[in-house]
Each structure stands twice: as structure tokens, then as C-alpha cells.
Design a protein around this motif. Structure first.
Motif, PDB file in Angstrom:
ATOM      1  N   ILE A 250       0.817  -1.274  -0.083  1.00  0.00           N
ATOM      2  CA  ILE A 250      -0.024   0.025   0.178  1.00  0.00           C
ATOM      3  C   ILE A 250       0.946   1.070  -0.009  1.00  0.00           C
ATOM      4  O   ILE A 250       0.728   2.383  -0.766  1.00  0.00           O
ATOM      5  CB  ILE A 250      -0.891   0.000   1.274  1.00  0.00           C
ATOM      6  CG1 ILE A 250      -1.925  -1.107   0.992  1.00  0.00           C
ATOM      7  CG2 ILE A 250      -1.653   1.490   1.608  1.00  0.00           C
ATOM      8  CD1 ILE A 250      -3.237  -0.222   0.029  1.00  0.00           C
ATOM      9  N   ILE A 251       2.083   1.260   0.794  1.00  0.00           N
ATOM     10  CA  ILE A 251       2.871   2.392   0.777  1.00  0.00           C
ATOM     11  C   ILE A 251       3.535   2.562  -0.856  1.00  0.00           C
ATOM     12  O   ILE A 251       3.618   3.814  -1.134  1.00  0.00           O
ATOM     13  CB  ILE A 251       4.043   2.109   1.937  1.00  0.00           C
ATOM     14  CG1 ILE A 251       3.453   2.353   3.403  1.00  0.00           C
ATOM     15  CG2 ILE A 251       4.977   3.215   1.756  1.00  0.00           C
ATOM     16  CD1 ILE A 251       4.375   1.746   4.518  1.00  0.00           C
ATOM     17  N   LEU A 252       3.978   1.577  -1.085  1.00  0.00           N
ATOM     18  CA  LEU A 252       4.197   1.717  -2.490  1.00  0.00           C
ATOM     19  C   LEU A 252       3.521   2.335  -3.532  1.00  0.00           C
ATOM     20  O   LEU A 252       3.876   3.021  -4.286  1.00  0.00           O
ATOM     21  CB  LEU A 252       4.832   0.235  -3.042  1.00  0.00           C
ATOM     22  CG  LEU A 252       6.020   0.227  -4.143  1.00  0.00           C
ATOM     23  CD1 LEU A 252       7.135   1.259  -3.742  1.00  0.00           C
ATOM     24  CD2 LEU A 252       6.571  -1.126  -4.362  1.00  0.00           C
ATOM     25  N   THR A 253       2.135   1.678  -3.213  1.00  0.00           N
ATOM     26  CA  THR A 253       0.915   2.138  -4.230  1.00  0.00           C
ATOM     27  C   THR A 253       1.119   3.549  -3.985  1.00  0.00           C
ATOM     28  O   THR A 253       0.863   4.222  -5.149  1.00  0.00           O
ATOM     29  CB  THR A 253      -0.448   1.467  -3.699  1.00  0.00           C
ATOM     30  OG1 THR A 253      -0.085   0.062  -3.807  1.00  0.00           O
ATOM     31  CG2 THR A 253      -1.190   1.869  -4.713  1.00  0.00           C
ATOM     32  N   LEU A 254       0.919   3.889  -2.884  1.00  0.00           N
ATOM     33  CA  LEU A 254       0.705   5.623  -2.593  1.00  0.00           C
ATOM     34  C   LEU A 254       2.113   6.533  -3.083  1.00  0.00           C
ATOM     35  O   LEU A 254       1.716   7.379  -3.577  1.00  0.00           O
ATOM     36  CB  LEU A 254       0.627   5.794  -1.319  1.00  0.00           C
ATOM     37  CG  LEU A 254      -0.773   5.245  -0.469  1.00  0.00           C
ATOM     38  CD1 LEU A 254      -0.749   5.430   1.011  1.00  0.00           C
ATOM     39  CD2 LEU A 254      -2.110   5.952  -1.252  1.00  0.00           C
ATOM     40  N   ILE A 255       3.224   5.758  -3.065  1.00  0.00           N
ATOM     41  CA  ILE A 255       4.447   6.567  -3.541  1.00  0.00           C
ATOM     42  C   ILE A 255       4.277   6.548  -5.174  1.00  0.00           C
ATOM     43  O   ILE A 255       4.451   7.601  -5.755  1.00  0.00           O
ATOM     44  CB  ILE A 255       5.677   5.910  -3.250  1.00  0.00           C
ATOM     45  CG1 ILE A 255       6.066   5.756  -1.646  1.00  0.00           C
ATOM     46  CG2 ILE A 255       6.975   5.992  -3.989  1.00  0.00           C
ATOM     47  CD1 ILE A 255       6.974   4.839  -1.319  1.00  0.00           C
ATOM     48  N   MET A 256       3.731   5.526  -5.748  1.00  0.00           N
ATOM     49  CA  MET A 256       3.499   5.464  -7.244  1.00  0.00           C
ATOM     50  C   MET A 256       2.450   6.525  -7.778  1.00  0.00           C
ATOM     51  O   MET A 256       2.774   7.388  -8.685  1.00  0.00           O
ATOM     52  CB  MET A 256       3.155   4.213  -7.756  1.00  0.00           C
ATOM     53  CG  MET A 256       4.356   3.169  -7.782  1.00  0.00           C
ATOM     54  SD  MET A 256       5.423   3.479  -8.754  1.00  0.00           S
ATOM     55  CE  MET A 256       6.950   2.946  -8.224  1.00  0.00           C
ATOM     56  N   CYS A 257       1.280   6.512  -6.726  1.00  0.00           N
ATOM     57  CA  CYS A 257       0.384   7.322  -7.289  1.00  0.00           C
ATOM     58  C   CYS A 257       0.995   8.950  -7.049  1.00  0.00           C
ATOM     59  O   CYS A 257       0.426   9.721  -7.968  1.00  0.00           O
ATOM     60  CB  CYS A 257      -0.724   7.229  -6.376  1.00  0.00           C
ATOM     61  SG  CYS A 257      -1.883   6.056  -6.458  1.00  0.00           S
ATOM     62  N   LYS A 258       1.606   9.145  -5.996  1.00  0.00           N
ATOM     63  CA  LYS A 258       2.299  10.618  -5.827  1.00  0.00           C
ATOM     64  C   LYS A 258       3.029  10.860  -7.149  1.00  0.00           C
ATOM     65  O   LYS A 258       3.132  11.899  -7.512  1.00  0.00           O
ATOM     66  CB  LYS A 258       3.070  10.553  -4.453  1.00  0.00           C
ATOM     67  CG  LYS A 258       3.526  11.909  -4.050  1.00  0.00           C
ATOM     68  CD  LYS A 258       4.237  12.063  -3.134  1.00  0.00           C
ATOM     69  CE  LYS A 258       4.738  13.447  -2.682  1.00  0.00           C
ATOM     70  NZ  LYS A 258       6.230  13.359  -2.742  1.00  0.00           N
ATOM     71  N   ALA A 259       3.913   9.800  -7.395  1.00  0.00           N
ATOM     72  CA  ALA A 259       4.787   9.876  -8.551  1.00  0.00           C
ATOM     73  C   ALA A 259       4.072  10.305  -9.937  1.00  0.00           C
ATOM     74  O   ALA A 259       4.510  11.064 -10.744  1.00  0.00           O
ATOM     75  CB  ALA A 259       5.764   8.878  -8.872  1.00  0.00           C
ATOM     76  N   MET A 260       2.725   9.880 -10.066  1.00  0.00           N
ATOM     77  CA  MET A 260       2.002   9.855 -11.183  1.00  0.00           C
ATOM     78  C   MET A 260       0.896  11.386 -10.814  1.00  0.00           C
ATOM     79  O   MET A 260       0.258  11.677 -11.649  1.00  0.00           O
ATOM     80  CB  MET A 260       0.958   8.960 -11.555  1.00  0.00           C
ATOM     81  CG  MET A 260       1.654   7.540 -11.374  1.00  0.00           C
ATOM     82  SD  MET A 260       2.869   6.938 -12.737  1.00  0.00           S
ATOM     83  CE  MET A 260       1.510   7.312 -13.877  1.00  0.00           C
ATOM     84  N   ASN A 261       1.049  11.871  -9.664  1.00  0.00           N
ATOM     85  CA  ASN A 261       0.140  12.901  -9.289  1.00  0.00           C
ATOM     86  C   ASN A 261      -1.182  12.792  -9.395  1.00  0.00           C
ATOM     87  O   ASN A 261      -1.968  13.568 -10.095  1.00  0.00           O
ATOM     88  CB  ASN A 261       0.703  14.196 -10.062  1.00  0.00           C
ATOM     89  CG  ASN A 261       0.021  15.501  -9.655  1.00  0.00           C
ATOM     90  OD1 ASN A 261      -0.302  15.455  -8.411  1.00  0.00           O
ATOM     91  ND2 ASN A 261      -0.196  16.679 -10.391  1.00  0.00           N
ATOM     92  N   ARG A 262      -1.579  11.354  -8.841  1.00  0.00           N
ATOM     93  CA  ARG A 262      -2.909  10.953  -9.159  1.00  0.00           C
ATOM     94  C   ARG A 262      -3.419  10.396  -7.769  1.00  0.00           C
ATOM     95  O   ARG A 262      -2.524   9.763  -7.019  1.00  0.00           O
ATOM     96  CB  ARG A 262      -2.997  10.016 -10.247  1.00  0.00           C
ATOM     97  CG  ARG A 262      -2.909  10.909 -11.702  1.00  0.00           C
ATOM     98  CD  ARG A 262      -2.550   9.590 -12.584  1.00  0.00           C
ATOM     99  NE  ARG A 262      -3.563   8.802 -12.831  1.00  0.00           N
ATOM    100  CZ  ARG A 262      -4.717   8.938 -13.445  1.00  0.00           C
ATOM    101  NH1 ARG A 262      -4.798  10.026 -13.872  1.00  0.00           N
ATOM    102  NH2 ARG A 262      -5.523   8.024 -13.794  1.00  0.00           N
ATOM    103  N   SER A 263      -4.760  10.485  -7.590  1.00  0.00           N
ATOM    104  CA  SER A 263      -5.016   9.659  -6.410  1.00  0.00           C
ATOM    105  C   SER A 263      -5.547   8.196  -6.826  1.00  0.00           C
ATOM    106  O   SER A 263      -5.633   7.929  -7.707  1.00  0.00           O
ATOM    107  CB  SER A 263      -6.361  10.337  -5.887  1.00  0.00           C
ATOM    108  OG  SER A 263      -7.469  10.361  -6.779  1.00  0.00           O
TER     109      SER A 263
END
Ligand code: NAP
Length: 462
Positions: A250-263
Motif C-alpha cells: 500500500i505504501i508503494l502504491t501511494l508512492i507510485m500515485c504521488k509519482a503520477m500526481n494522481r489519487s
């Protein structure tokens, strides 16, 4: 000390090795040690688990181990580095399938369950089935086999998905309330089928540049499914290990979302990365190809160079040639740094692993947020097989499927050299206006061959 206490002590020690292993894995320098430590912990946990009196027939375990090991080894040897994301996707799927089978085995062996027991069987089966089918869709999308890598959208999609979720919830309650009822097997069977369908439904609308998020999320699901299985078979270590995988995913998912600037919601509902070229912005300028000797002159005169690696570096296995060129430039007095985009390549950390393999110092890496404000001062940005992660359309073109994704803003540097084989598009399938800008030069060819030609120029052997 009884056997149960001994097993639990080993489990606690194993859990400690997992956590310490994770800590070590946070840096490429110590990652191998972290991996080894966790593997030793897991090995010890498996050995003591086999001492449980409930384990009565070792021959089935031995056969399962032998078959699993053979398949695993075959996959690992046959999978090229560029195929690792697909492989990880498949492994997540098998983890999910294992949890689904554990749920069914427990239900068949002990149909008389408390509401909690029934709920856990339902949950393990549900997450396991979603992970299994979702992972196979993710694998097929990444391989572009059987199904396109692009998002698949249809009208009423959210209603269909909502209906399936509702069915799973209602049947789950009916199942958990009385697992010994004559209809319980039917309820669990329909939940399993609906969950398999749900895995497909939630994965097909995602595609293009959003795939890293899906892989991380499915990884997290496989951990959660294992955690639920741990409750079913009353195994504390499975609960702990599953929770660790679930939480880190989940933490990695949130980091990836941040990298894509998306929720996350945006990723799952948006059908991002449709691969349809933006109609809005016209690409202006012309392509300016250069040969290795011209690119060499630019690099030779540069005081500061930023290297941006991408998927093409992995395809061409150019990491060792990158190190050689870096050393040649540093010998020439140039400051060389590496800017790695969080979603560059095809799996999280892809570029870091390759550069670490070539012994490129971790100190030379700069974060995207740190390097972008200094871009105007950089003499040359050298793009090695990257495309989407340096595409200015992500900033300027509202109609682009990449719009909103933070990029490494190489176009703001004094000069850009792009190494790729052709005008081929990146993973998101869109045109890149960077290649047409005034300060961009295209060095066409396989990245490794181009880098080698540059190294030879520096050595004067061309
Ligand atoms: P990219 O946008 O996929 O572009 C890679 C480029 O490499 C291509 O344009 C290709 O152009 C070039 N290339 C391929 N083979 C080459 C070779 N042998 N030598 C030189 N160039 C070569 O890569 P990226 O910039 O790294 O971006 C990653 C993309 O993948 C993002 O859209 C990201 O969202 C997505 N993704 C990432 C992950 C993850 O976890 N990191 C997972 C799944 C998807 P030519 O064909 O013209 O050579």
C-alpha cells in the motif's frame, strides 16, 4: 519448553529478520544483505512449521516443493530482466490463488465455523480470487498478450462493478452467518466466481502509464490474502508476513500515485493512459539527428551532465556502458548525475537496480524534485531509452493522457541528447514534443551501441 513455544520463538525471530531485511532493502548498497537475512528468517520459519504435529504426511509437501521449485527456477532463468514486472505480476497471482485454495480447504474440512471464522474464509477467498484474476490481467496487459495494454472502458462500467461488489457482500454475509447451511457452499462458490470477475473488472480499465500502480496494489492484495489465510490456519507468522507485505504494498502504491500526481480513486476510475494521442497540442519543430562524434563534442564541452535512464536502457542492457561513459566524462572534469523518475522502466526501482548492478554510486543519484529547479544550469541532459518520463506534454497538454504526471524537466536544460532506436513511442503510446525542440539532438541506435561509440570517442579509439 514445549514445541508450540519453540515454534513461536522462531516465528518472532523470523518476523524480526523480515523487518530488519526491509530496512536494509531501502538502500541498494545493503539490499542484497536484507534479502538474504529475510530469506534465512523465512527458511527457519518453514522448517519449524513442518514440526507441527498436524503435519502428518511429508511426501505431499516434498512433491509440492519439488514441483514448485522446478517451475520457479525455470521461470526465473527464462525471464529476461525486462520481463520482471510480468513475472512479479504472476507471482502475486499465485499468492492469491494459494489463499483462495486455503479458504476452500478450511471450509471443506470444517464447515461448522463461527461467524468470525466464516468471515475470514470469505475474506481470504475474496482477496485471493481478486488477486489471482487481476494479476493475470495485469500480466496479459504488460505482455500485450490476449488483451491490449490500453485501458478498456465501456458504458455503465461503474454500475457493473458496483453490482458485483454488492453481490459479494450480500452472499458473504449469508455465508458467514451459517457456514454449515446446505446453501453455504453455493454462496462461497458464487462469491469466488464474482471475485474472479471483480479482479478482471478492476484491472481492465487501467493501462498505459498507470500500470505501476496496479502492480503495487496487487502485490499488497496478495499480502492481505496471505494475512487472512494466516487467521484461517492459525499461523502467527503468516499473519505478520502477510500484514507486512500488505502494508508495504500500500505504501508503494501511494508512492507510485504521488509519482503520477494522481489519487488511487482517480487511477481506478479514470481509465488513464488510453494511448490515444492528444488532439490538443500540435508537435512543432523538426527532428535533429546527430552522430556519436557530434554528441561527443557536446558532452566533452559540458561542465554538468544529467543522465536520465528509462526502459530502453533495460532493453539494451546498457548499464555497464553507462558506467564506462560516466567514468570517461568524470575524468574529463564533468560533473555527472543521474535523475531517476519513480516510474521509469517497468517496475518500481527498475533503474536503481540496473545502475547498482553496474556499480554506479548511489551518491550520484538525484531526486526529481531536487533536480528540476536546477535544470537551467545543466549543460547537457542525456536521455538513455526514456520517453514518457521526460515528455513535456505531461505539463503543457491538458488533452494528453500523461497530463499531470510530474516529469524530469530536461527540456529546460541547455541541451538534450536523446538516445533511442527510432521515433517509437513510450509505454503510454503518445508522441513526445521533446524530440522536436530546438535544444534537442537525437542519437538514434541501440542505447548500448551508442554509449559504446561515445566511450570510444572519449578514448580516441574511434
Ligand atoms: P518508455 O516511455 O516506455 O520509453 C522507452 C523508450 O525506450 C521507447 O520510446 C523506445 O524507443 C526506447 N528503447 C527501447 N529499446 C531501446 C534500445 N534497445 N535502445 C535505445 N532505446 C530503446 O520508458 P520510460 O520513460 O522509462 O517510462 C516508463 C513508462 O512505463 C511510464 O509510462 C510508466 O508509467 C510505465 N510503467 C512503469 C512501471 C514501473 O513500475 N516503473 C510499470 C509499468 C509501466 P525506440 O523504440 O524508438 O527505441
Amino acid at each position: 519448553m514445549g514445541l508450540e513455544s519453540l515454534i513461536n520463538i522462531v516465528y518472532i525471530l523470523s518476523a524480526i529478520t523480515f523487518i530488519m531485511g526491509f530496512k536494509l532493502m531501502s538502500s541498494p548498497v545493503s539490499a542484497q544483505r536484507g534479502n538474504l537475512l529475510s530469506a534465512v528468517g523465512m527458511g527457519a520459519a518453514i522448517v519449524v512449521t513442518l514440526l507441527y504435529p498436524e503435519v502428518v504426511r511429508y511426501q505431499f509437501i516434498a512433491i509440492g516443493l519439488a514441483v514448485g521449485t522446478a517451475i520457479g527456477l525455470l521461470f526465473a532463468y527464462r525471464t529476461p530482466m525486462t520481463g520482471m514486472p510480468q513475472m512479479v505480476g504472476l507471482l502475486n497471482g499465485f499468492g492469491g490463488l494459494a489463499s483462495l485454495l486455503v479458504a476452500w480447504a478450511e471450509f471443506i474440512a470444517r464447515p461448522e465455523q463461527s461467524a468470525f471464522g466464516g468471515g475470514v474464509i470469505w475474506l481470504a477467498g475474496l482477496i485471493g480470487a481478486i488477486t489471482f484474476s487481476g494479476s493475470f490481467i495485469a500480466w496479459a496487459k504488460l505482455e500485450e498478450r490476449f488483451i491490449s495494454g490500453k485501458p478498456i472502458m465501456y458504458s455503465g462500467q461503474q454500475f457493473v462493478t458496483g453490482g458485483v461488489v454488492l453481490g459479494i457482500l450480500v452472499l458473504g454475509v449469508l455465508f458467514a452467518m451459517n457456514t454449515a447451511a446446505p446453501d453455504a457452499a453455493l454462496f462461497l462458490g458464487i462469491v469466488t466466481v464474482l471475485a474472479l470477475i471483480l479482479g478482471v473488472l478492476v484491472t481492465i480499465p487501467i493501462g498505459g502509464a498507470d500500470m505501476p500502480v496496479v502492480i503495487c496494489l496487487l502485490n499488497s492484495y496478495s499480502g492481505m490474502a496471505a494475512c487472512a489465510s494466516g487467521f484461517i490456519v492459525h499461523n502467527n507468522l503468516l499473519i505478520v508476513a502477510g500484514a507486512i507485505v500488505g502494508a508495504s504494498g500500500i505504501i508503494l502504491t501511494l508512492i507510485m500515485c504521488k509519482a503520477m500526481n494522481r489519487s488511487i480513486a482517480n487511477v481506478f476510475l479514470g481509465g488513464f493512459g488510453s494511448g490515444v494521442q492528444a488532439a490538443g497540442m500540435e508537435v512543432v519543430g523538426e527532428i535533429k539527428p546527430v552522430k556519436a562524434d557530434e554528441a561527443y563534442l557536446m558532452l566533452e564541452a559540458a561542465n554538468s551532465v544529467i543522465i536520465v535512464p528509462g526502459y530502453g536502457m533495460a532493453v539494451s542492457q546498457a548499464q555497464h556502458a553507462v558506467r564506462e561513459l560516466t567514468e570517461a566524462m568524470e575524468k574529463n572534469g564533468t560533473e555527472v548525475r543521474f535523475a531517476i523518475h519513480p516510474v521509469a522502466g517497468r517496475m518500481p526501482g527498475h533503474m536503481n537496480v540496473l545502475l547498482a548492478e553496474a556499480n554506479i554510486s548511489y551518491d550520484a543519484m538525484v531526486e526529481m524534485d531536487a533536480v528540476n529547479p536546477t535544470m537551467e544550469m545543466v549543460d547537457v541532459c542525456m536521455i538513455i531509452g526514456a520517453n514518457d518520463v521526460v515528455n513535456p506534454a505531461a505539463k503543457d497538454d491538458k488533452a494528453s493522457p500523461l497530463y499531470g504526471m510530474p516529469i524530469i524537466e530536461v527540456y529546460r536544460s541547455k541541451a538534450v541528447i536523446v538516445m533511442k532506436r527510432s521515433m517509437g513511442k513510450g509505454f503510454a503510446g503518445v508522441e513526445n514534443p521533446l524530440f522536436f525542440k530546438n535544444n534537442t539532438r537525437m542519437l538514434f541506435g541501440d542505447a548500448k551501441a551508442s554509449l559504446q561509440a561515445l566511450v570510444n570517442e572519449f578514448k580516441g579509439t574511434n
